[in-house]
Scaffold this motif. Structure first.
Motif, PDB file in Angstrom:
ATOM      1  N   TYR A  41      -3.573   3.808 -11.217  1.00 33.16           N
ATOM      2  CA  TYR A  41      -2.259   3.378 -10.765  1.00 33.16           C
ATOM      3  C   TYR A  41      -1.908   1.976 -11.271  1.00 33.16           C
ATOM      4  O   TYR A  41      -0.788   1.514 -11.061  1.00 33.16           O
ATOM      5  CB  TYR A  41      -2.199   3.382  -9.235  1.00 33.16           C
ATOM      6  N   LEU A  42      -2.869   1.309 -11.899  1.00 31.40           N
ATOM      7  CA  LEU A  42      -2.632  -0.049 -12.391  1.00 31.40           C
ATOM      8  C   LEU A  42      -2.610  -0.090 -13.912  1.00 31.40           C
ATOM      9  O   LEU A  42      -3.357   0.637 -14.541  1.00 31.40           O
ATOM     10  CB  LEU A  42      -3.725  -0.995 -11.884  1.00 31.40           C
ATOM     11  N   TYR A  47       4.109  -4.823  -9.450  1.00 34.37           N
ATOM     12  CA  TYR A  47       3.196  -5.926  -9.161  1.00 34.37           C
ATOM     13  C   TYR A  47       2.084  -6.090 -10.194  1.00 34.37           C
ATOM     14  O   TYR A  47       1.086  -6.741  -9.910  1.00 34.37           O
ATOM     15  CB  TYR A  47       2.586  -5.739  -7.765  1.00 34.37           C
ATOM     16  N   GLY A  48       2.236  -5.485 -11.355  1.00 32.94           N
ATOM     17  CA  GLY A  48       1.242  -5.644 -12.414  1.00 32.94           C
ATOM     18  C   GLY A  48      -0.126  -5.140 -12.021  1.00 32.94           C
ATOM     19  O   GLY A  48      -0.274  -4.013 -11.566  1.00 32.94           O
ATOM     20  N   THR A  49      -1.130  -6.001 -12.190  1.00 34.71           N
ATOM     21  CA  THR A  49      -2.514  -5.600 -11.924  1.00 34.71           C
ATOM     22  C   THR A  49      -3.004  -6.036 -10.545  1.00 34.71           C
ATOM     23  O   THR A  49      -4.188  -5.940 -10.252  1.00 34.71           O
ATOM     24  CB  THR A  49      -3.455  -6.194 -12.992  1.00 34.71           C
ATOM     25  N   GLU A  50      -2.112  -6.492  -9.695  1.00 35.35           N
ATOM     26  CA  GLU A  50      -2.459  -6.966  -8.346  1.00 35.35           C
ATOM     27  C   GLU A  50      -2.903  -5.792  -7.468  1.00 35.35           C
ATOM     28  O   GLU A  50      -2.076  -4.979  -7.032  1.00 35.35           O
ATOM     29  CB  GLU A  50      -1.257  -7.674  -7.732  1.00 35.35           C
ATOM     30  N   ALA A  51      -4.183  -5.701  -7.181  1.00 35.47           N
ATOM     31  CA  ALA A  51      -4.722  -4.578  -6.399  1.00 35.47           C
ATOM     32  C   ALA A  51      -4.273  -4.613  -4.938  1.00 35.47           C
ATOM     33  O   ALA A  51      -4.265  -3.573  -4.274  1.00 35.47           O
ATOM     34  CB  ALA A  51      -6.245  -4.575  -6.473  1.00 35.47           C
ATOM     35  N   SER A  57      -3.464   2.495   3.621  1.00 39.14           N
ATOM     36  CA  SER A  57      -3.364   3.938   3.848  1.00 39.14           C
ATOM     37  C   SER A  57      -3.319   4.739   2.544  1.00 39.14           C
ATOM     38  O   SER A  57      -3.469   5.949   2.557  1.00 39.14           O
ATOM     39  CB  SER A  57      -2.095   4.244   4.639  1.00 39.14           C
ATOM     40  N   ASN A  58      -3.075   4.069   1.423  1.00 40.34           N
ATOM     41  CA  ASN A  58      -2.869   4.702   0.112  1.00 40.34           C
ATOM     42  C   ASN A  58      -1.644   5.613   0.087  1.00 40.34           C
ATOM     43  O   ASN A  58      -1.555   6.532  -0.720  1.00 40.34           O
ATOM     44  CB  ASN A  58      -4.119   5.461  -0.351  1.00 40.34           C
ATOM     45  N   LEU A  59      -0.692   5.344   0.977  1.00 40.48           N
ATOM     46  CA  LEU A  59       0.568   6.077   0.998  1.00 40.48           C
ATOM     47  C   LEU A  59       1.600   5.236   0.263  1.00 40.48           C
ATOM     48  O   LEU A  59       2.241   4.361   0.845  1.00 40.48           O
ATOM     49  CB  LEU A  59       1.005   6.368   2.443  1.00 40.48           C
ATOM     50  N   PHE A  60       1.728   5.487  -1.038  1.00 39.67           N
ATOM     51  CA  PHE A  60       2.651   4.729  -1.870  1.00 39.67           C
ATOM     52  C   PHE A  60       3.272   5.649  -2.905  1.00 39.67           C
ATOM     53  O   PHE A  60       2.892   6.819  -3.033  1.00 39.67           O
ATOM     54  CB  PHE A  60       1.954   3.530  -2.533  1.00 39.67           C
ATOM     55  N   ALA A  61       4.239   5.118  -3.645  1.00 42.71           N
ATOM     56  CA  ALA A  61       4.955   5.945  -4.619  1.00 42.71           C
ATOM     57  C   ALA A  61       5.544   5.090  -5.736  1.00 42.71           C
ATOM     58  O   ALA A  61       5.703   3.878  -5.606  1.00 42.71           O
ATOM     59  CB  ALA A  61       6.075   6.727  -3.926  1.00 42.71           C
TER      60      ALA A  61
END
Length: 144
Positions: A41-42, A47-51, A57-61
């Motif tokens: 995902y990076l 947000y670039g490489t900002e982890a 929750s890993n609920l993103f899109a």
């Protein structure tokens, strides 16, 4: 001289009033489509490489063109639920999630399972509201 409403007239008025209230009530939700994508995902378009950009929750899109808004979608939160799909019983009933937009679908590192969707959900987000065998679902989304 005062006139008292008869029962049928009062019932008719009450029915019209109820219909009027129902028609005035509106939902802020929109409908769209969603596909899914898998790691990596990076880097992301927001947000670039900002982890730390990813919710725990890993609920993103990733936002599709319809909601990307020239990058203004970054960080927006949406309530999302699956409402239908081509295959029966794809949606997980009564399941809604809150996701965070962290990427732009058109430039995401990983390809989407289907192109041109409103949003591309992370594998975790997609699997929470729909069967992972699906590639495309119809969703209801509401910005929060």
């Amino acid at each position: 001289m005062s006139k008292i409403m008869s029962a049928p007239t009062l019932h008719h008025f009450s029915s019209l009033f109820t219909l009027f209230i129902v028609l005035l009530h509106h939902s802020n939700a929109d409908v769209g489509t969603a596909s899914r994508y898998s790691p990596p995902y990076l880097p992301s378009g927001c947000y670039g490489t900002e982890a730390t950009q990813f919710p725990s929750s890993n609920l993103f899109a990733a936002a599709g063109d319809g909601i990307w808004d020239n990058g203004a979608a970054c960080g927006r939160q949406y309530l999302v639920r699956c409402i239908s799909a081509e295959q029966p019983r794809t949606c997980i009933p009564d399941q809604s999630i809150q996701i965070k937009i962290v990427d732009y679908a058109a430039t995401a590192v990983s390809p989407a399972s289907a192109g041109g969707t409103t949003m591309v959900l992370s594998d975790k987000a997609f699997g929470t509201i729909a069967n992972m065998s699906a590639t495309l679902i119809n969703i209801e989304l509401q910005q929060v």
